[in-house]
Design an enzyme around this catalytic site. Structure first.
Site, short mmCIF file in Angstrom:
data_model
loop_
_atom_site.label_atom_id
_atom_site.label_comp_id
_atom_site.label_asym_id
_atom_site.label_seq_id
_atom_site.Cartn_x
_atom_site.Cartn_y
_atom_site.Cartn_z
N ASN A 10 -8.75 -16.57 20.10
CA ASN A 10 -9.66 -16.06 19.07
C ASN A 10 -10.07 -17.25 18.21
O ASN A 10 -9.31 -17.71 17.37
CB ASN A 10 -8.95 -14.99 18.23
CG ASN A 10 -9.80 -14.54 17.05
OD1 ASN A 10 -11.01 -14.80 17.01
ND2 ASN A 10 -9.18 -13.85 16.10
N LYS A 12 -12.30 -17.35 15.94
CA LYS A 12 -12.78 -16.97 14.59
C LYS A 12 -14.10 -17.69 14.31
O LYS A 12 -14.88 -17.90 15.24
CB LYS A 12 -11.70 -17.26 13.55
CG LYS A 12 -10.34 -16.70 13.98
CD LYS A 12 -9.32 -16.67 12.92
CE LYS A 12 -8.03 -16.09 13.50
NZ LYS A 12 -7.01 -15.85 12.51
N HIS A 97 -9.81 -6.51 13.87
CA HIS A 97 -8.96 -7.64 13.46
C HIS A 97 -8.66 -7.50 11.97
O HIS A 97 -9.51 -7.04 11.20
CB HIS A 97 -9.67 -8.96 13.76
CG HIS A 97 -8.79 -10.15 13.57
ND1 HIS A 97 -8.53 -10.67 12.33
CD2 HIS A 97 -8.08 -10.89 14.46
CE1 HIS A 97 -7.69 -11.70 12.47
NE2 HIS A 97 -7.41 -11.84 13.74
N GLY A 178 -2.09 -16.99 10.97
CA GLY A 178 -2.49 -18.27 10.37
C GLY A 178 -1.50 -18.82 9.37
O GLY A 178 -1.82 -19.73 8.60
P1 PGA Z 1 -3.28 -17.35 14.48
O1 PGA Z 1 -4.37 -16.17 14.51
O2 PGA Z 1 -2.84 -17.59 15.89
O3 PGA Z 1 -4.03 -18.53 13.91
O4 PGA Z 1 -2.17 -16.90 13.61
C1 PGA Z 1 -4.20 -15.07 15.37
C2 PGA Z 1 -5.33 -14.10 15.17
O5 PGA Z 1 -5.83 -13.97 14.04
O6 PGA Z 1 -5.74 -13.43 16.12
#
Ligand code: PGA
Length: 261
Positions: A10, A12, A97, A178
């Site tokens: 993902n 983003k 999400h 995150g």
């Molecule tokens: P992350 O995000 O791996 O950066 O924690 C996962 C997500 O939001 O799908």
């Protein structure tokens, strides 16, 4: 039932089209063509036309959207419909999400409607659920997940024609996204087993058994194996650690090692 394992990236709101193509070019130089691991790369809308084109020759890499409109078509400035995505060759879309739920105020009903739109156009929703830190501390994880799923189950029940058989779910604790503060593999496994149980009660054990359920939240190449090394967790949804092509290649290689062990 033995389900295949999935690595889903993902991105983003990261990468221009040129950066996306460079990323794809790098991963193509590695031999990730193992059909046993399904790869789903969720990219910004503007990257979809170019990436669906280049991914055509890679059967095990699906290009996915990160969102989809709740409505079919009409006066919804800025939205992108499931039909538009389908015509681009997009096979999956993230729905619900936690960033959409919290920053853009998407309700359980909105997320359920988005999943229905996707399913109506043969796009597999990657339906995200998960609790906030506050809810976790109040011991509400299961009730939150049940509530998020209830809206979906109701919407699916009202839409008799949709095929839910290939749906993907992702358990993403909001506090783990995150943050580098991931759920323990045991917690992820327990919650994912609970999620499947809720679906088994709502649908049927066989239907619940057919869906894939991923864990997401601060997954990287070092901790991936600890999550997916059991029958309950069908894969991972990875944000930060999927942006760098080398890091992504490591994620997929680790998954391939788990699958072929
Ligand atoms: P992350 O995000 O791996 O950066 O924690 C996962 C997500 O939001 O799908």
């Amino acid at each position: 039932m033995t389900r295949s394992k999935i690595v889903s990236a993902n991105w983003k709101m990261n990468k221009t089209v040129a950066q996306a193509l460079a990323w794809f070019d790098t991963i193509q130089q590695h031999n990730l063509g193992d059909a046993q691991v399904q790869q789903i790369v969720c990219v910004p809308y503007v990257c979809l036309p170019a990436l669906t084109q280049v991914a055509q020759s890679h059967q095990n890499i699906a290009i996915a959207a990160q969102n989809v409109a709740e409505q079919g078509s009409g006066a919804y400035t800025g939205e992108v419909s499931a039909e538009m995505l389908q015509h681009l060759g997009v096979s999956h879309a993230i729905v619900g999400h936690s960033e959409r739920r919290s920053l853009y105020h998407e309700t359980d009903e909105t997320c359920a409607n988005k999943a229905i739109q996707a399913l109506k156009h043969e796009i597999v929703p990657i339906f995200c659920v998960g609790e906030t830190l506050e809810q976790k501390q109040a011991d509400e994880t299961q009730s939150v997940i049940r509530r998020q799923l209830d809206a979906l189950v109701e919407a699916v029940a009202q839409s008799a024609t949709v095929n839910k058989a290939h749906m993907i779910f992702a358990y993403e604790p909001v506090w783990a996204i995150g943050t580098g503060r991931n759920a323990t593999p045991e917690d992820a496994m327990t919650t994912i087993a609970f999620l499947r149980e809720v679906l088994a009660q709502a649908w049927s054990p066989a239907e619940a058994d057919a869906v894939h359920i991923l864990y997401g939240g601060s997954v990287n190449a070092d901790n991936l194996t600890s999550y997916v090394n059991n029958a309950h967790v069908d894969g991972v949804l990875v944000g930060g650690a999927s942006l760098d092509a080398g890091s992504y290649v490591r994620l997929v290689s680790h998954m391939q090692a788990v699958v072929s062990a």
